[in-house]
Design a protein around this motif. Structure first.
Motif, mmCIF file in Angstrom:
data_model
loop_
_atom_site.group_PDB
_atom_site.id
_atom_site.type_symbol
_atom_site.label_atom_id
_atom_site.label_comp_id
_atom_site.label_asym_id
_atom_site.label_seq_id
_atom_site.Cartn_x
_atom_site.Cartn_y
_atom_site.Cartn_z
ATOM 1 N N GLU A 151 22.595 -23.119 21.832
ATOM 2 C CA GLU A 151 21.641 -22.785 22.897
ATOM 3 C C GLU A 151 20.217 -23.233 22.504
ATOM 4 O O GLU A 151 19.788 -23.035 21.377
ATOM 5 C CB GLU A 151 21.638 -21.260 23.107
ATOM 6 C CG GLU A 151 20.731 -20.804 24.228
ATOM 7 C CD GLU A 151 20.749 -19.278 24.396
ATOM 8 O OE1 GLU A 151 21.191 -18.563 23.483
ATOM 9 O OE2 GLU A 151 20.297 -18.818 25.461
ATOM 10 N N LYS A 226 21.910 -20.631 32.828
ATOM 11 C CA LYS A 226 22.380 -19.350 32.271
ATOM 12 C C LYS A 226 22.349 -18.252 33.329
ATOM 13 O O LYS A 226 21.312 -17.990 33.935
ATOM 14 C CB LYS A 226 21.491 -18.994 31.081
ATOM 15 C CG LYS A 226 21.905 -17.778 30.287
ATOM 16 C CD LYS A 226 21.049 -17.699 29.022
ATOM 17 C CE LYS A 226 21.293 -16.502 28.181
ATOM 18 N NZ LYS A 226 20.523 -16.533 26.927
ATOM 19 N N HIS A 268 29.089 -11.459 27.264
ATOM 20 C CA HIS A 268 29.341 -10.011 27.316
ATOM 21 C C HIS A 268 29.861 -9.585 28.683
ATOM 22 O O HIS A 268 30.102 -8.397 28.900
ATOM 23 C CB HIS A 268 28.061 -9.238 27.004
ATOM 24 C CG HIS A 268 27.393 -9.665 25.731
ATOM 25 N ND1 HIS A 268 28.026 -9.625 24.508
ATOM 26 C CD2 HIS A 268 26.146 -10.175 25.489
ATOM 27 C CE1 HIS A 268 27.200 -10.083 23.576
ATOM 28 N NE2 HIS A 268 26.065 -10.421 24.139
ATOM 29 N N THR A 290 22.315 -15.974 18.404
ATOM 30 C CA THR A 290 22.343 -14.517 18.256
ATOM 31 C C THR A 290 22.328 -14.141 16.784
ATOM 32 O O THR A 290 22.722 -14.938 15.925
ATOM 33 C CB THR A 290 23.538 -13.902 19.011
ATOM 34 O OG1 THR A 290 23.465 -12.477 18.900
ATOM 35 C CG2 THR A 290 24.878 -14.385 18.472
HETATM 36 N N1 LIG Z 1 20.374 -15.895 23.440
HETATM 37 C C1 LIG Z 1 20.918 -14.794 23.898
HETATM 38 O O1 LIG Z 1 21.277 -14.704 25.065
HETATM 39 N N2 LIG Z 1 21.044 -13.782 23.011
HETATM 40 C C2 LIG Z 1 21.395 -12.475 23.403
HETATM 41 C C3 LIG Z 1 21.982 -11.727 22.292
HETATM 42 C C4 LIG Z 1 23.451 -11.736 22.296
HETATM 43 O O2 LIG Z 1 24.051 -11.871 23.358
HETATM 44 O O3 LIG Z 1 24.047 -11.591 21.231
#
Ligand SMILES: NC(=O)NCCC(=O)O
Length: 423
Positions: A151, A226, A268, A290
């Motif tokens: 990303e 996104k 998620h 992340t």
């Molecule tokens: N870049 C991003 O969306 N990070 C969020 C944290 C995660 O989803 O672990």
């Protein structure tokens, strides 16, 4: 096309220099640190075995008690028959056997040791079918068809700072980093998925977090913005870009299957994964950034679950290293201000619809993961488990339609005895 139908896919990160430099207009400099050498040091192992390893010693250098990855730790420390069984339970079997390693060309191995990046290669098989050939992807010299980067690969992951000056990194879809990659796409006959911070010049300079899909002729096939913006910990990304408006489309390539991109935090959301599946995706890439403290225990589960539930392959790609910014920032949690985000734990891997997955790449250094995938496995798993056929989409659609209404009330049947004064 006849012959061997095998999808060879590469996922990884472009090996980069250890330091990010911010352009003269923004001033300042941030440090990006990736560990150069594997850290297998006896004292740490002994300490780990004695159970007295300080937490900080495994997190400071990004290794796991001195090892590149959990699988590396297990393979070194377990007797072969124990490792085999642990591996079967941890990463599953593909067509009833452990994933096969792919022999890498000497030139690739030499590059990985010269530039110190992790290089691993595996092959996902499917059962032989009577009516269909295995699915082929024809490739250039290196054997790579699809490359997906992490990303926002073209910039420091500065969203934790909330400083607007980082917006200067945003580029139009046909900007500098796209032009840079188009050349490689053409030269090596590969599709490249390039996640960038996008500046939409036709819409008032709006910013998006976008993955651009560059075709193997250097053409721009499409883009995905996104869908979900994180609001967790230091991931203050809504300060920088808007919620995507491109939907969960997937891109169909004649030779390379149907590919889709689910950017980072979107992993998620099971409905997000489902949406790509309903549109027919066979491989979904999840370019991410992340950090360990936040999401590491979730990382090996979510993508793998999505691959199983949606009968497609998933490529999970994470940033590696620690990035330190010029100005300290706070996390809004009452704790002291700090100048880094935490450790981006890498650990990129592929998951398959039959619940098998590759071991992870290094937790602390750049890497390139190569995988052969027979896309026939997607339909074979659909036929076997019938998730699409047993799902009750009409029930879910009805619930969602009611849930979206302001007067929605959860359907709860309460125990009548709850309302009785005495039993
Ligand atoms: N870049 C991003 O969306 N990070 C969020 C944290 C995660 O989803 O672990």
């Amino acid at each position: 096309m006849g012959g061997l139908f095998v999808a060879r896919l590469t996922s990884g990160r472009i090996p980069q220099k250890g330091t990010w430099y911010v352009g003269p207009a923004t001033g300042g400099e941030i440090q990006r640190e990736c560990r150069g050498q594997p850290h297998i040091s006896l004292p740490k192992e002994i300490a780990a075995q004695n159970g007295n390893l300080e937490e900080s010693s495994s997190t400071k250098d990004g290794s796991i008690c001195g090892y590149e990855s959990l699988h590396h730790l297990l393979s070194v420390n377990l007797k072969p028959h124990l490792y085999k069984e642990v591996s079967r339970l941890l990463i599953g079997l593909n067509c009833g056997k452990p994933l096969e390693l792919i022999a890498l060309p000497e030139a690739a191995k030499a590059l990985s040791s010269k530039h110190d990046f992790d290089l691993q290669a595996f092959s996902f098989d499917a059962d032989k079918e009577l009516l269909r050939e295995p699915q082929v992807v024809r490739v250039g010299a290196s054997g790579v068809n699809i490359l997906c980067l992490q990303e926002a690969w073209m910039m420091p992951f500065a969203f934790c700072t909330r400083e607007k000056r980082w917006c200067e990194f945003a580029e139009p879809v046909d900007g500098e980093s796209t032009r840079f990659l188009q050349e490689y796409a053409r030269k090596y006959n590969m599709v490249i998925i390039s996640p960038i911070l996008e500046r939409d010049v036709n819409h008032g300079e709006t910013l998006w977090n976008t993955a651009i899909i560059i075709g193997n002729h250097g053409n721009i096939i499409g883009k995905h913005r996104k869908n979900h913006i994180p609001r967790v910990g230091d991931f203050n990304e809504s300060t920088y870009y808007m919620e995507g408006n491109t939907g969960p489309s997937c891109v169909s390539r004649r030779l390379y299957g149907k590919i889709a991109v689910n950017i980072c935090y979107g992993r998620h959301h099971p409905m997000n994964w489902l949406a790509f599946g309903l549109n027919g995706a066979e491989i979904v890439f999840n370019p991410s950034a992340t950090v360990g403290e936040l999401s590491e225990p979730m990382w090996p589960i979510e993508a793998r679950n999505a691959a199983i539930a949606n009968s497609y392959f998933v490529g999970s790609i994470n940033r590696v290293g620690t990035e330190t910014f010029p100005n300290p920032f706070t996390s809004g949690d009452g704790k002291p201000q700090h100048a880094d985000f935490g450790h981006f734990y890498g650990s990129s891997h592929f998951s398959a619809p039959d619940a098998s997955c590759t071991p992870s790449l290094s937790r602390y250094k750049d890497g390139l993961l190569i995988s052969d995938m027979d896309l026939n496995l997607c339909r074979q798993l659909k036929d076997k488990w019938g998730f699409r056929m047993t799902a009750r989409y009409e029930l879910y659609a009805d619930l969602l339609a009611r849930y979206l209404k302001p007067d929605f009330e959860p359907q709860v049947i309460s125990d009548p005895l709850l309302h009785k004064k005495s039993l």
